[in-house]
Design an enzyme around this catalytic site. Structure first.
Site, mmCIF file in Angstrom:
data_model
loop_
_atom_site.group_PDB
_atom_site.id
_atom_site.type_symbol
_atom_site.label_atom_id
_atom_site.label_comp_id
_atom_site.label_asym_id
_atom_site.label_seq_id
_atom_site.Cartn_x
_atom_site.Cartn_y
_atom_site.Cartn_z
ATOM 1 N N SER A 135 0.874 -1.170 0.000
ATOM 2 C CA SER A 135 0.000 0.000 0.000
ATOM 3 C C SER A 135 0.910 1.218 0.000
ATOM 4 O O SER A 135 1.705 1.389 0.921
ATOM 5 C CB SER A 135 -0.861 -0.036 1.266
ATOM 6 O OG SER A 135 -1.585 1.166 1.400
ATOM 7 N N LYS A 161 -0.996 -1.036 -4.483
ATOM 8 C CA LYS A 161 -2.218 -0.302 -4.130
ATOM 9 C C LYS A 161 -1.835 1.149 -3.874
ATOM 10 O O LYS A 161 -0.900 1.418 -3.124
ATOM 11 C CB LYS A 161 -2.839 -0.939 -2.888
ATOM 12 C CG LYS A 161 -3.776 -0.054 -2.080
ATOM 13 C CD LYS A 161 -4.450 -0.853 -0.978
ATOM 14 C CE LYS A 161 -4.606 -0.033 0.299
ATOM 15 N NZ LYS A 161 -5.167 -0.854 1.407
ATOM 16 N N LYS A 163 -2.964 4.941 -2.583
ATOM 17 C CA LYS A 163 -3.950 5.741 -1.861
ATOM 18 C C LYS A 163 -4.392 6.852 -2.793
ATOM 19 O O LYS A 163 -3.557 7.473 -3.470
ATOM 20 C CB LYS A 163 -3.320 6.330 -0.595
ATOM 21 C CG LYS A 163 -3.020 5.279 0.465
ATOM 22 C CD LYS A 163 -4.310 4.742 1.080
ATOM 23 C CE LYS A 163 -4.018 3.751 2.194
ATOM 24 N NZ LYS A 163 -5.265 3.216 2.783
ATOM 25 N N ASP A 188 -7.173 2.852 -3.044
ATOM 26 C CA ASP A 188 -7.903 2.891 -1.775
ATOM 27 C C ASP A 188 -8.197 4.351 -1.438
ATOM 28 O O ASP A 188 -7.276 5.153 -1.285
ATOM 29 C CB ASP A 188 -7.041 2.250 -0.676
ATOM 30 C CG ASP A 188 -7.755 2.161 0.671
ATOM 31 O OD1 ASP A 188 -8.920 2.602 0.776
ATOM 32 O OD2 ASP A 188 -7.129 1.648 1.623
ATOM 33 N N GLU A 213 -11.019 0.452 -3.348
ATOM 34 C CA GLU A 213 -11.296 0.134 -1.943
ATOM 35 C C GLU A 213 -11.995 1.303 -1.252
ATOM 36 O O GLU A 213 -11.524 2.451 -1.344
ATOM 37 C CB GLU A 213 -9.952 -0.193 -1.263
ATOM 38 C CG GLU A 213 -10.053 -0.755 0.131
ATOM 39 C CD GLU A 213 -8.659 -1.091 0.685
ATOM 40 O OE1 GLU A 213 -7.720 -1.322 -0.114
ATOM 41 O OE2 GLU A 213 -8.509 -1.087 1.912
ATOM 42 N N ASP A 238 -13.480 -2.013 3.104
ATOM 43 C CA ASP A 238 -12.542 -2.119 4.219
ATOM 44 C C ASP A 238 -13.287 -1.624 5.462
ATOM 45 O O ASP A 238 -13.942 -2.416 6.174
ATOM 46 C CB ASP A 238 -11.282 -1.288 3.897
ATOM 47 C CG ASP A 238 -10.298 -1.143 5.046
ATOM 48 O OD1 ASP A 238 -10.591 -1.598 6.165
ATOM 49 O OD2 ASP A 238 -9.219 -0.540 4.847
ATOM 50 N N LYS A 262 -9.332 -7.022 8.138
ATOM 51 C CA LYS A 262 -8.327 -6.605 9.116
ATOM 52 C C LYS A 262 -8.796 -7.179 10.438
ATOM 53 O O LYS A 262 -9.920 -6.896 10.875
ATOM 54 C CB LYS A 262 -8.256 -5.077 9.218
ATOM 55 C CG LYS A 262 -7.630 -4.415 8.006
ATOM 56 C CD LYS A 262 -7.592 -2.914 8.140
ATOM 57 C CE LYS A 262 -7.006 -2.299 6.887
ATOM 58 N NZ LYS A 262 -7.211 -0.836 6.843
ATOM 59 N N GLY A 290 -3.760 -4.095 6.211
ATOM 60 C CA GLY A 290 -2.718 -3.773 7.193
ATOM 61 C C GLY A 290 -3.023 -2.459 7.885
ATOM 62 O O GLY A 290 -3.796 -1.646 7.376
HETATM 63 O O1 OSB Z 1 -7.065 1.721 4.600
HETATM 64 O O2 OSB Z 1 -5.877 0.001 4.370
HETATM 65 C C1 OSB Z 1 -6.058 1.110 4.882
HETATM 66 C C2 OSB Z 1 -2.994 2.068 6.967
HETATM 67 C C3 OSB Z 1 -3.587 2.706 8.027
HETATM 68 C C4 OSB Z 1 -4.951 2.849 8.037
HETATM 69 C C5 OSB Z 1 -5.726 2.350 6.984
HETATM 70 C C6 OSB Z 1 -5.125 1.693 5.918
HETATM 71 C C7 OSB Z 1 -3.730 1.585 5.902
HETATM 72 C C8 OSB Z 1 -2.988 0.996 4.800
HETATM 73 C C9 OSB Z 1 -1.599 0.511 5.107
HETATM 74 O O3 OSB Z 1 -3.381 0.965 3.654
HETATM 75 C C10 OSB Z 1 -1.448 -0.941 4.993
HETATM 76 C C11 OSB Z 1 -0.118 -1.378 5.553
HETATM 77 O O4 OSB Z 1 0.848 -1.356 4.791
HETATM 78 O O5 OSB Z 1 -0.047 -1.722 6.752
HETATM 79 MG MG MG Z 2 -8.194 0.490 3.231
#
Ligand code: OSB
Ligand code: MG
Length: 369
Positions: A135, A161, A163, A188, A213, A238, A262, A290
């Site tokens: 991510s 992925k 953001k 995402d 996402e 999510d 998660k 994550g």
């Molecule tokens: O939306 O998946 C998410 C991190 C913190 C809060 C929300 C998200 C995330 C990530 C990071 O996308 C995923 C990771 O590498 O741990």
């Molecule tokens: Mg997410």
């Protein structure tokens, strides 16, 4: 096992690189760890709540407080057979799923040691190697983003992925697709859009994304279903999925075609397994999300990802992407083919670096019956 004491700890660990989402930028992770003491065993769990209530309503200080006042007292002194017994103990407290998950997962962690089986087997895992994605947060420039993607692809990651948020989306996706037409790519939004962005989101279809996402509100199923009807690209939920019941509702409604699991967001391993099973029944693939976990939560994510319906690469990446030194030994490593090999050692499969944990600890509280 009888829960004799519970230790809460906060560690402060700088991230190797800041992480930016549509709700903000993080430079340092405050890591909340829970240790259960029972018959000479120690079970560890991580509460993945963020520093602020921006991803969800949970946040570290609130999770700490509810653990001290309600959750730990409900568990202390109790005799348990397995992690499956924990949700009932904590059920009187509404929500606070990440705080509950830390306790429940610590029980599973101890149970795996007690039974001398790998945690992933205890959870019902079936895959010896799990597939990994990354991510990548919002960067200061497109050039920096492209550079990061290049590095991660070279490391072998199977899915990228990105953001996204209004103003950091189509231009970015167009550039990435122009450079890498074939990679497995997703995005995402962490709830950064509304239904009035439907046409804009439909324009993402030309990027051939694996999924978008959580584009809309964090508590919504209905409008995601309306949006999904307008898109070719699959939606993935999510934030909105907090339970197996949510999963059933979302899949019946057609709110998404992929589910992010998660373990913290759904309240622990028992519920995560139940979510996995519901999605499997619907023929819908899941993947492990994550929350910038330390080695404790990361090792638990690795174990969970071995269940059969984790069919897409997760956001379970190598320790070194996040930390100069992770608090476990060995560090979580990703092989050149973009996978993590699962250990056959009993328990979580990674030892704790106790001196390092002690050095990073900024707050500690020991609770007894
Ligand atoms: O939306 O998946 C998410 C991190 C913190 C809060 C929300 C998200 C995330 C990530 C990071 O996308 C995923 C990771 O590498 O741990
Ligand atoms: Mg997410």
């Amino acid at each position: 096992m009888k829960i004799e004491a519970i230790t809460l700890r906060e560690l402060k660990i700088p991230l190797v690189h800041f992480f930016e989402t549509s709700f903000g930028r993080t430079y340092t992770r405050r890591v909340f760890l829970v240790t259960l003491h029972s018959d000479g065993l120690e079970g560890w769990g991580e509460c993945v709540a963020g520093e602020d209530p921006f991803y969800s309503e949970e946040y570290i200080d609130g999770a700490w407080d509810v653990t001290v006042r309600y959750l730990a007292p409900a568990a202390l002194g109790k005799k348990l057979q397995s992690g499956c017994d924990v949700p009932a103990l904590l059920a009187r407290v509404r929500e606070h799923r990440m705080a509950k998950a830390a306790i429940e997962n610590a029980v599973w962690d101890a149970e795996a040691q007690e039974k001398a089986v790998p945690l992933w087997k205890l959870l019902g895992g079936a895959q010896r190697e799990i597939t990994c994605g990354v991510s990548i947060g919002i960067q200061d420039s497109h050039e920096q983003l492209l550079q990061k993607i290049e590095t991660e692809l070279a490391a072998g990651y199977q899915r990228i992925k990105l953001k996204v948020k209004p103003g950091w989306d189509v231009d970015v996706l167009a550039k990435v697709r122009a450079r890498w037409p074939e990679i497995m790519l997703s995005c995402d939004a962490n709830s950064a859009y509304t239904l009035s962005d439907t046409e804009h989101l439909a324009s993402f279809d030309r990027f051939n994304l694996l999924m978008i996402e959580q584009p809309l509100w964090s508590d919504d199923f209905y409008f995601h279903a309306r949006l999904q009807e307008q898109l070719q690209t699959s939606l993935c939920l999510d934030e909105a999925i907090r339970s197996a019941r949510d999963t059933e509702a979302a899949l019946e409604l057609g709110s998404c075609r992929i589910v992010n699991i998660k373990v913290g967001r759904v309240g622990g391993f028992s519920e995560a397994i139940a979510v996995h099973d519901v999605a499997q029944r619907f023929g819908v693939p899941v993947w492990c999300g994550g929350m910038l976990e330390s080695g404790v939560g990361r090792s638990h994510n690795v174990a969970l990802s071995t269940l059969a319906n984790f069919k897409l690469p997760g956001d379970v990446s190598a320790s070194k992407r996040y930390w100069k030194e992770d608090i476990i030994e060995p560090q979580v490593e990703v092989l050149p083919r973009g996978t993590i090999a699962v250990s056959d050692r009993p328990g979580r499969g990674y030892e704790l670096r106790r001196d390092l944990i002690e050095n990073l600890t900024v707050r500690k509280e020991v609770l007894r019956p």
